[in-house]
Design a protein around this motif. Structure first.
Motif, PDB file in Angstrom:
ATOM      1  N   ALA A  37      17.556  45.846  52.297  1.00 56.00           N
ATOM      2  CA  ALA A  37      17.903  44.814  51.308  1.00 56.00           C
ATOM      3  C   ALA A  37      19.100  43.997  51.769  1.00 56.00           C
ATOM      4  CB  ALA A  37      18.230  45.476  49.970  1.00 56.00           C
ATOM      5  N   LEU A  38      19.055  42.724  51.466  1.00 49.60           N
ATOM      6  CA  LEU A  38      20.214  41.854  51.694  1.00 49.60           C
ATOM      7  C   LEU A  38      20.694  41.358  50.327  1.00 49.60           C
ATOM      8  CD1 LEU A  38      22.159  40.176  53.495  1.00 49.60           C
ATOM      9  CD2 LEU A  38      20.483  38.319  53.341  1.00 49.60           C
ATOM     10  N   VAL A  39      21.967  41.648  50.027  1.00 48.81           N
ATOM     11  CA  VAL A  39      22.530  41.163  48.768  1.00 48.81           C
ATOM     12  C   VAL A  39      23.575  40.105  49.096  1.00 48.81           C
ATOM     13  CG1 VAL A  39      23.885  41.790  46.736  1.00 48.81           C
ATOM     14  CG2 VAL A  39      22.122  43.336  47.569  1.00 48.81           C
ATOM     15  N   THR A  40      23.441  38.945  48.476  1.00 45.96           N
ATOM     16  CA  THR A  40      24.419  37.877  48.687  1.00 45.96           C
ATOM     17  C   THR A  40      25.175  37.656  47.388  1.00 45.96           C
ATOM     18  OG1 THR A  40      22.916  36.849  50.242  1.00 45.96           O
ATOM     19  CG2 THR A  40      24.726  35.489  49.457  1.00 45.96           C
ATOM     20  N   ILE A  41      26.504  37.680  47.473  1.00 47.59           N
ATOM     21  CA  ILE A  41      27.322  37.496  46.261  1.00 47.59           C
ATOM     22  C   ILE A  41      27.992  36.125  46.338  1.00 47.59           C
ATOM     23  CG2 ILE A  41      29.281  38.411  44.928  1.00 47.59           C
ATOM     24  CD1 ILE A  41      28.536  41.091  46.632  1.00 47.59           C
ATOM     25  N   VAL A  42      27.790  35.342  45.280  1.00 51.26           N
ATOM     26  CA  VAL A  42      28.321  33.971  45.249  1.00 51.26           C
ATOM     27  C   VAL A  42      29.379  33.870  44.169  1.00 51.26           C
ATOM     28  CG1 VAL A  42      27.688  31.534  45.029  1.00 51.26           C
ATOM     29  CG2 VAL A  42      25.964  33.187  45.782  1.00 51.26           C
ATOM     30  N   ASP A  43      30.521  33.301  44.494  1.00 52.46           N
ATOM     31  CA  ASP A  43      31.544  33.058  43.455  1.00 52.46           C
ATOM     32  C   ASP A  43      32.405  31.869  43.881  1.00 52.46           C
ATOM     33  OD1 ASP A  43      32.907  35.114  41.077  1.00 52.46           O
ATOM     34  OD2 ASP A  43      34.012  33.321  41.722  1.00 52.46           O
ATOM     35  N   PRO A  44      32.701  30.951  42.946  1.00 52.23           N
ATOM     36  CA  PRO A  44      33.513  29.783  43.308  1.00 52.23           C
ATOM     37  C   PRO A  44      34.947  30.152  43.695  1.00 52.23           C
ATOM     38  CG  PRO A  44      32.982  29.777  40.952  1.00 52.23           C
ATOM     39  CD  PRO A  44      32.187  30.868  41.577  1.00 52.23           C
ATOM     40  N   SER A  45      35.383  31.315  43.284  1.00 57.32           N
ATOM     41  CA  SER A  45      36.741  31.725  43.635  1.00 57.32           C
ATOM     42  C   SER A  45      36.755  32.307  45.054  1.00 57.32           C
ATOM     43  CB  SER A  45      37.213  32.780  42.630  1.00 57.32           C
ATOM     44  OG  SER A  45      38.424  33.334  43.056  1.00 57.32           O
ATOM     45  N   GLU A  46      37.914  32.222  45.711  1.00 62.16           N
ATOM     46  CA  GLU A  46      38.037  32.834  47.044  1.00 62.16           C
ATOM     47  C   GLU A  46      38.345  34.323  46.898  1.00 62.16           C
ATOM     48  OE1 GLU A  46      37.434  31.577  49.899  1.00 62.16           O
ATOM     49  OE2 GLU A  46      37.367  29.418  49.492  1.00 62.16           O
ATOM     50  N   ARG A  47      38.613  34.741  45.660  1.00 62.54           N
ATOM     51  CA  ARG A  47      39.028  36.113  45.371  1.00 62.54           C
ATOM     52  C   ARG A  47      37.899  36.792  44.595  1.00 62.54           C
ATOM     53  NH1 ARG A  47      41.052  38.537  41.176  1.00 62.54           N
ATOM     54  NH2 ARG A  47      40.739  36.722  39.857  1.00 62.54           N
ATOM     55  N   ILE A  48      37.637  38.065  44.868  1.00 64.42           N
ATOM     56  CA  ILE A  48      36.615  38.737  44.070  1.00 64.42           C
ATOM     57  C   ILE A  48      37.267  39.382  42.844  1.00 64.42           C
ATOM     58  CG2 ILE A  48      35.123  39.181  46.048  1.00 64.42           C
ATOM     59  CD1 ILE A  48      36.018  42.175  45.840  1.00 64.42           C
ATOM     60  N   GLY A  49      36.458  39.758  41.875  1.00 59.56           N
ATOM     61  CA  GLY A  49      36.977  40.504  40.717  1.00 59.56           C
ATOM     62  C   GLY A  49      36.929  39.755  39.412  1.00 59.56           C
ATOM     63  N   GLY A  50      36.733  38.431  39.443  1.00 60.35           N
ATOM     64  CA  GLY A  50      36.690  37.666  38.182  1.00 60.35           C
ATOM     65  C   GLY A  50      37.962  37.897  37.382  1.00 60.35           C
ATOM     66  N   LYS A  51      37.799  38.409  36.163  1.00 59.42           N
ATOM     67  CA  LYS A  51      38.952  38.591  35.265  1.00 59.42           C
ATOM     68  C   LYS A  51      39.927  39.659  35.780  1.00 59.42           C
ATOM     69  CE  LYS A  51      37.205  35.923  31.980  1.00 59.42           C
ATOM     70  NZ  LYS A  51      36.053  35.416  32.744  1.00 59.42           N
ATOM     71  N   ILE A  52      39.462  40.577  36.597  1.00 57.89           N
ATOM     72  CA  ILE A  52      40.354  41.640  37.097  1.00 57.89           C
ATOM     73  C   ILE A  52      41.275  41.040  38.153  1.00 57.89           C
ATOM     74  CG2 ILE A  52      40.482  43.864  38.298  1.00 57.89           C
ATOM     75  CD1 ILE A  52      37.704  44.506  37.258  1.00 57.89           C
ATOM     76  N   ASN A  53      42.565  41.233  37.968  1.00 56.26           N
ATOM     77  CA  ASN A  53      43.526  40.601  38.873  1.00 56.26           C
ATOM     78  C   ASN A  53      44.843  41.371  38.825  1.00 56.26           C
ATOM     79  OD1 ASN A  53      45.063  38.866  40.377  1.00 56.26           O
ATOM     80  ND2 ASN A  53      44.673  37.049  39.109  1.00 56.26           N
ATOM     81  N   THR A  54      45.074  42.164  39.846  1.00 52.18           N
ATOM     82  CA  THR A  54      46.288  42.987  39.881  1.00 52.18           C
ATOM     83  C   THR A  54      47.331  42.323  40.770  1.00 52.18           C
ATOM     84  OG1 THR A  54      44.827  44.914  39.813  1.00 52.18           O
ATOM     85  CG2 THR A  54      47.140  45.346  40.307  1.00 52.18           C
ATOM     86  N   LEU A  55      48.563  42.312  40.307  1.00 58.55           N
ATOM     87  CA  LEU A  55      49.657  41.746  41.108  1.00 58.55           C
ATOM     88  C   LEU A  55      50.667  42.853  41.411  1.00 58.55           C
ATOM     89  CD1 LEU A  55      51.428  39.183  42.028  1.00 58.55           C
ATOM     90  CD2 LEU A  55      52.429  39.339  39.736  1.00 58.55           C
ATOM     91  N   LYS A  56      51.045  42.970  42.688  1.00 60.17           N
ATOM     92  CA  LYS A  56      52.096  43.939  43.056  1.00 60.17           C
ATOM     93  C   LYS A  56      53.361  43.140  43.298  1.00 60.17           C
ATOM     94  CE  LYS A  56      49.248  47.472  43.266  1.00 60.17           C
ATOM     95  NZ  LYS A  56      48.507  47.942  44.410  1.00 60.17           N
ATOM     96  N   ARG A  57      54.416  43.465  42.557  1.00 61.05           N
ATOM     97  CA  ARG A  57      55.659  42.716  42.742  1.00 61.05           C
ATOM     98  C   ARG A  57      56.866  43.629  42.533  1.00 61.05           C
ATOM     99  NH1 ARG A  57      57.792  37.048  39.886  1.00 61.05           N
ATOM    100  NH2 ARG A  57      59.902  37.336  40.638  1.00 61.05           N
ATOM    101  N   ASP A  58      57.772  43.661  43.467  1.00 60.71           N
ATOM    102  CA  ASP A  58      59.046  44.384  43.371  1.00 60.71           C
ATOM    103  C   ASP A  58      58.869  45.819  42.865  1.00 60.71           C
ATOM    104  OD1 ASP A  58      59.949  41.884  44.003  1.00 60.71           O
ATOM    105  OD2 ASP A  58      60.741  41.425  42.015  1.00 60.71           O
ATOM    106  N   GLY A  59      57.844  46.499  43.333  1.00 59.05           N
ATOM    107  CA  GLY A  59      57.628  47.891  42.915  1.00 59.05           C
ATOM    108  C   GLY A  59      56.841  48.020  41.618  1.00 59.05           C
ATOM    109  N   PHE A  60      56.488  46.903  40.978  1.00 59.24           N
ATOM    110  CA  PHE A  60      55.693  46.932  39.745  1.00 59.24           C
ATOM    111  C   PHE A  60      54.215  46.709  40.079  1.00 59.24           C
ATOM    112  CE2 PHE A  60      59.859  45.426  38.372  1.00 59.24           C
ATOM    113  CZ  PHE A  60      60.083  46.124  37.191  1.00 59.24           C
TER     114      PHE A  60
END
Ligand SMILES: Cc1cc2nc3c(=O)[nH]c(=O)nc-3n(C[C@H](O)[C@H](O)[C@H](O)COP(=O)(O)OP(=O)(O)OC[C@H]3O[C@@H](n4cnc5c(N)ncnc54)[C@H](O)[C@@H]3O)c2cc1C
Length: 491
Positions: A37-60
């Motif tokens: 099988a070949l699965v192709t994933i398309v998304d206008p964003s350059e980042r995957i995850g949609g609403k999920i978005n984790t930021l690492k900053r200053d140990g947080f």
């Protein structure tokens, strides 16, 4: 129906958790069946995850979108095991179990025994300072109010007012439940959001009796808990030590054989009749924004309802999708030096009823609730802004929003200290609002789609649950459904 020997080509539209899960389960099932099988994933964003978005900053570890999920919902636990990341699950701080509600400008502890805003323990409910005696007595009428004979859907607000009265609905249930959807309870479908309420009334003749029975049942059947690693067995909510992006990274690795079309949008798709062309054309072709055309045997559309509607509109009536309104929200994360606050955060945060008139709708005491999220000498607060009927606030400038939030945390918690930093995230049109009748209308649309275009599936947060576990379940169901229409006996 397709036999063995050919490569199965799938296009997954949307790289949020629904799309990634669907891609994962398409490949997993193909492997189990010995199919290529070949699965192709398309998304206008350059980042995957949609609403999920984790930021690492200053140990947080800061979550800009979802921050956790309900432990009792198994699809996400199963996926964690499938991905080998179950040992990275973390639970909430057992010392921060309390939740507060703002009432007349003061924080009141939520009475113990409240389940989704419904009282299941009478003594603490009778003592709470959140409600008037009239409001409490009205709630107790639930025990004697006959169950409704109507079989159709209704709004949660209508249902709760009918069962436990307007005061409990507005002061307790609304801020707790509406937070999940940033919605208005008087507009949200009961059947699509909290069907357990309706079932409680139908089975037990009383919402309170039914919710009590559910609680007893959950306590006596720790089926999920036994599958969970010991360290997190007793937590109602879970996340991953490295944030929810842990799951995205693991999915990305597991999807190594997939083809990624990021920064690219699916703009249309076409149905072909392979028999007419001697089997030389694929049943579907998906047109991308850069002009590329992807051939597909199956398509899983997981884009938000308004984007999915654009794709499906040339082929069918999409009123059911257009009826799903999306609310815009924002969150403002502030980090502090613990020493500058002098506050003992003994709970997970507070929620705010609409009647309080603040800018913030809730505040999570993130560093107290999730110990992994912050260095031990720091405090992290996450304030939520915007809800249905109050969305203009999301477009305040950064300065205006920061000022409004600082005013609210000063008035509610007495915090005047300067934050170490502030992170603002705006999520425009991000919270789907299931209208009354949603289940029937979307079921009709899907039945029609299946008949008209076998192998095309539309799914995701717009349909049957917005929570991450529900999205994963729906992604998996879509993978099974699409494959089933391709090769028949798929399990
Ligand atoms: C602020 C916030 C807090 C939340 N908190 C929680 C929480 O704590 N716990 C929880 O369980 N849930 C939470 N949720 C809900 C949960 O995060 C979402 O329901 C879930 O992430 C949605 O996943 P999805 O894949 O269905 O949709 P999305 O994540 O929206 O992904 C859809 C994707 O489709 C893409 N797309 C759109 N159009 C096209 C197109 N034409 N072609 C290709 N791709 C397209 C989009 O770019 C997007 O990446 C929260 C949601 C929000 C907004």
């Amino acid at each position: 129906m397709r036999g063995n020997g050919k490569r199965d080509r799938f296009v997954v539209i949307g790289g949020g958790i629904s799309g990634l899960s669907s891609a994962f389960y398409l490949l997993k099932q193909a492997k189990q069946r010995g199919r290529d099988a070949l699965v192709t994933i398309v998304d206008p964003s350059e980042r995957i995850g949609g609403k999920i978005n984790t930021l690492k900053r200053d140990g947080f570890t800061i979550e800009r979108g979802p921050d956790s999920f309900l432990a009792r919902k198994t699809p996400i636990i199963d996926l964690a095991y499938d991905l080998g990341i179950e040992n990275q699950l973390v639970g909430t701080n057992p010392k921060a179990k309390k939740t507060y509600i703002l009432h007349h400008g003061k924080l009141h502890p939520m009475p113990p025994g409240l389940v989704l805003g419904v009282p299941t323990e009478i003594a603490p409910f009778a003592k709470t300072s959140l409600l008037s005696w009239g409001g409490k007595l009205r709630a107790m009428m639930d025990f004697v109010t006959p169950a409704s004979k109507e079989t159709g859907d209704e709004s949660i607000g209508h249902f709760l007012t009918r069962r436990v009265g307007a005061e409990v609905m507005e002061r307790v249930a609304e801020p707790l439940l509406a937070g999940i959807y940033a919605g208005e309870l008087n507009k949200l479908s009961l059947a699509s959001t909290f069907p357990q309420f309706r079932d409680a009334e139908r089975k037990h003749g009383s919402l309170i009796r039914g919710m009590r029975a559910n609680k007893r049942l959950a306590a006596s059947t720790p089926a999920v808990a036994t599958r969970l690693p010991d360290a997190v067995k007793n937590s109602m909510f879970l996340t991953f030590r490295g944030g929810l992006e842990t799951m995205l990274e693991a999915l990305h690795t597991a999807l190594a054989s997939a083809e990624w079309k990021l920064g690219n949008k699916a703009v249309a798709f076409r149905q072909n009749d392979p028999d007419e062309h001697g089997g030389d054309v694929a049943p579907y072709e998906v047109l991308l924004s850069d002009g590329e055309i992807l051939e597909a045997d199956g398509i899983v559309i997981t884009a938000p309802a308004f984007d999915a509607a654009d794709l499906l509109e040339p082929h069918m009536n999409v009123d059911a999708l257009r009826a799903i309104r999306y609310v815009s929200v924002a969150n403002v994360v502030m980090a502090f030096d613990k020493a500058t606050l002098g506050i003992d955060f003994d709970g997970s945060g507070f929620v705010v009823p609409r009647t309080e008139g603040t800018t913030i709708t809730a505040c999570t005491w993130t560093s107290a609730k999730w110990l992994h999220s912050s260095p031990s000498d720091k405090v992290l607060l996450r304030c939520y802004v915007g809800r249905s009927g109050d969305e203009a606030v999301v477009d305040l400038s950064d300065n205006q929003m920061t000022e409004a939030v600082r005013r609210d945390i000063r008035n509610t918690m007495g915090i005047t200290a300067e934050p170490l930093f502030t992170e603002i995230t705006r999520l425009h049109h991000s919270m789907p609002q299931y209208p009354v009748g949603h289940l029937q209308e979307t079921a009709k649309l899907r039945t029609k789609l299946r008949a008209q275009m076998p192998g095309v599936w539309v799914t995701g947060a717009a349909f049957d649950g917005v929570g991450l576990p529900d999205c994963i379940r729906q992604g998996k169901e879509a993978a099974m459904g699409v494959y089933k229409s391709l090769i028949g006996d798929f399990k």
